[in-house]
Design a protein around this motif. Structure first.
Motif, short mmCIF file in Angstrom:
data_model
loop_
_atom_site.label_atom_id
_atom_site.label_comp_id
_atom_site.label_asym_id
_atom_site.label_seq_id
_atom_site.Cartn_x
_atom_site.Cartn_y
_atom_site.Cartn_z
N LYS A 271 0.81 -1.23 0.00
CA LYS A 271 0.00 0.00 0.00
C LYS A 271 0.84 1.27 0.00
N TYR A 285 -5.96 9.97 -4.80
CA TYR A 285 -6.89 9.01 -4.21
C TYR A 285 -6.11 7.87 -3.56
N THR A 286 -6.72 7.23 -2.57
CA THR A 286 -6.12 6.03 -1.98
C THR A 286 -6.47 4.82 -2.85
N PRO A 287 -5.74 3.71 -2.71
CA PRO A 287 -6.09 2.51 -3.46
C PRO A 287 -7.53 2.06 -3.20
N GLU A 288 -7.97 2.19 -1.94
CA GLU A 288 -9.34 1.78 -1.60
C GLU A 288 -10.37 2.65 -2.32
N GLU A 289 -10.11 3.94 -2.43
CA GLU A 289 -11.03 4.83 -3.15
C GLU A 289 -11.08 4.48 -4.64
N VAL A 291 -10.66 1.54 -5.94
CA VAL A 291 -11.47 0.33 -6.08
C VAL A 291 -12.96 0.70 -6.02
N MET A 292 -13.31 1.66 -5.18
CA MET A 292 -14.70 2.12 -5.11
C MET A 292 -15.13 2.74 -6.44
N ASN A 490 -5.85 -5.02 -5.74
CA ASN A 490 -5.95 -6.07 -4.72
C ASN A 490 -4.72 -6.97 -4.71
N LEU A 493 -1.88 -4.97 -3.11
CA LEU A 493 -2.13 -4.82 -1.68
C LEU A 493 -1.93 -6.13 -0.93
N LYS A 495 -3.84 -8.81 -1.24
CA LYS A 495 -5.12 -9.42 -0.90
C LYS A 495 -5.49 -10.58 -1.83
#
Length: 603
Positions: A271, A285-289, A291-292, A490, A493, A495
């Motif tokens: 990350k 943006y973050t990686p999670e954002e 993905v959203m 993913n 990260l 995952k």
């Protein structure tokens, strides 16, 4: 004058001022591109500095390189010798000091953008060199003989006379040290991080190249060198190879990649490094954002896919509709003509709607070739640029592989990608970047791939797909771009495993399994940067947002907008936007443009 009259005059005056400011902005945007002879159409205040740096960079790398390939230093994973690394760090520091003394505030917007991005490039180059140096320092104890080998390179650059017997004696001593290290490595349970194992491997290969470079220069020309050295040199080269393989096998992963039987072994970066690279690419943006964002775009594709499926008579069973489309492939030998027909349709559409300037020479000079079967293992779909590389079965492929290649490269799927690869995509991109502001070396996949993906999105909005089968085909690729963001992030990260990525492409997008394996292999072991696969959709969304800001608002026509993108060459989209809207910039500018509302899904 009564109160109503005063209010009217004040409102009228304010309206005139606002209109004037709007016109000024529009005039700036358009003035840059209306006059091809304008100074800033090809240059900026930073032009000379950047050109001089590129020349200095080339001179230093060619001088200090230890291989016969004078362009090896341009390759992504090139390993620098300690001597070269130190010199490059000094070069970059000298230029950072030089540009810090420039009067940024007096520059045109083009100069300011060049300053920001050139400084970014220098800092990024230093970061990579320092990281490489840190890894080298950590593995230097495994190769204590390296400095003695590198020292042999110094007199060779100027063609100094060498003492052949002394040279052979030095190599013989080095051989004994390497053999001792090999023995120790076999006995000891050496274990190191994967990155360090790769660094050790790269360092030894560099030492081999260095020795070979020296040996090839003197052997056969210097009589005493030729009498004393060859046998000992051959032994050095041989045992270095043995030692390299041992150290390369000692790596362990810091970000665990699950053992999944896929045979795909990549390099998850974690990350923290993802965020650093995103910042460098001006993506706030973050990686999670991200993905959203991908999931919201996926939801749009799902809704459109169901509409097309119902039009075809398959109801909500979109996979059945997609299966029908996959069977509409052309016969062996007919794919090149089918691709040419699609090209003609897309170019006719672009011209009819006056979307972009298409130089006659760009239409004349693209060509086709066929992709080799072994390359199709990594690139199961056709590629493009000036050369359109057709991916379709050949006689050497198995029956199953032939069928999957034809199914995955059917005309409906290809409808979305012919203009991505040719015009107005990669071919026109390359054609125009070779002719506009060529001193700008700010290459980013968010522009390179994002711009081509943007055309897929734009032509969809302009009703280029007519039949539901065409929509199914175009949506396949659009979903694939969403999926790339999800599986790629993913994976990095830690995952998902490669096999989970493959399954996701098969189940969620509808890939043929062999093609999905090829896509995942290409993503993680094909030499692409960790952000490359996410750049398609995200870059496309950035340009789509910019299109809404400038074209939908009537500040520019489609043609003016698209020509303006080409005129600025390849760069992060936020910086491209800064030029087009004449955005106030500071010397230490950092990314701020939120081009997509993660909560609402509004781009």
């Amino acid at each position: 004058m009564n109160t109503n009259e005063q209010t009217f005059i004040m409102n009228y005056r304010n309206a005139v001022i606002i209109l004037f400011l709007l016109l000024q902005t529009n005039c700036f945007v358009l003035a840059q591109y209306s006059d091809p002879n304008s100074l800033y159409s090809q240059t900026s205040e930073m032009h000379n500095t950047m050109v001089h740096y590129d020349a200095d960079l080339g001179s230093i790398n060619r001088y200090y390189t230890v291989t016969d390939d004078m362009y090896a230093w341009q390759y992504e994973n090139y390993f620098h010798s300690p001597e070269c690394r130190k010199r490059l760090l000094k070069l970059n520091d000298d230029y950072l000091e030089q540009i810090d003394g420039l009067d940024f505030d007096k520059m045109n917007i083009n100069g300011k953008v060049d300053f920001i991005l050139f400084k970014r490039n220098l800092e990024e180059a230093n970061y990579k060199l320092i990281q490489e140096g840190n890894r080298y320092n950590q593995i230097s104890k495994l190769i204590p003989f390296s400095s003695r080998i590198y020292e042999l390179q110094v007199p060779r650059r100027r063609g100094d006379v060498v003492d052949g017997e002394k040279f052979a004696k030095t190599l013989n001593e080095i051989n004994k040290e390497i053999k001792k290290r090999i023995g120790d490595a076999k006995k000891d349970s050496i274990s190191m991080e994967m990155e360090l194992a790769r660094a050790a491997s790269a360092a030894i290969k560099d030492l081999q190249s260095s020795l070979k470079n020296v040996f090839d220069f003197y052997n056969g020309y210097d009589p005493m060198f030729t009498w004393w050295v060859p046998k000992t040199y051959a032994e050095t080269d041989s045992i270095l190879l043995v030692y390299e393989k041992i150290l390369a096998s000692k790596g362990k992963r810091t970000v665990t990649q699950k053992e999944d039987g896929s045979g795909i072994v990549g390099r998850p970066i974690g990350k923290q490094e993802l965020i650093r690279q995103l910042q460098s690419e001006f993506i706030p943006y973050t990686p999670e954002e991200l993905v959203m964002i991908a999931n919201k775009e996926f939801a749009y594709c799902d809704a459109e896919l169901l509409k097309a499926s119902k039009e075809m008579g398959f109801g909500n069973n979109w996979k059945a509709a997609q299966e029908k489309v996959k069977t509409m492939f052309v016969a062996p030998g007919k794919q090149p003509q089918a691709m040419f027909d699609l090209y003609m349709q897309s170019v006719e559409f672009l011209k009819k709607n006056d979307l972009v300037t298409i130089p006659t020479l760009s239409e004349e000079t693209w060509r086709m070739s066929m992709m080799a079967p072994e390359r199709q293992l990594v690139n199961p779909f056709f590629l493009g640029g000036e050369e359109l590389i057709i991916s379709y079965p050949t006689n050497t492929m198995s029956y199953d592989d032939k069928l999957m290649s034809m199914r995955g490269n059917n005309p409906q799927f290809s409808r979305a990608t012919v203009h991505h690869e040719l015009i107005a995509g990669h071919h026109l991109q390359q054609y125009m970047t070779n002719r506009n502001k060529t001193y700008r070396h700010f290459s980013t996949p968010f522009w390179g791939e994002g711009y081509s993906l943007y055309w897929e999105m734009l032509l969809w909005d302009l009703n280029f797909p007519i039949k539901p089968e065409d929509k199914i085909g175009m949506l396949f690729w659009r979903m694939h771009r969403c999926a790339r963001i999800i599986f790629s992030l993913n994976y990095h990260l830690g995952k998902w495993s490669p096999q989970e990525c493959i399954d996701f492409l098969v189940d969620r997008v509808g890939h043929e399994r062999a093609n999905a394996e090829g896509e995942v292999r290409r993503s993680f072991v094909g030499g692409y940067s960790p952000l490359y696969q996410i750049a398609y959709m995200l870059g496309g969304l950035q340009i789509m947002s910019l299109k809404r800001e400038l074209v939908d608002s009537k500040k520019m026509t489609y043609r003016q907008f698209h020509d303006a993108l080409f005129a600025e060459n390849d760069m992060p989209i936020e910086m491209l936007r800064a030029i087009l809207i004449n955005q106030p910039l500071t010397k230490n500018f950092r990314t701020t443009w939120r081009f997509y509302d993660v909560k609402t899904g509004v781009n």
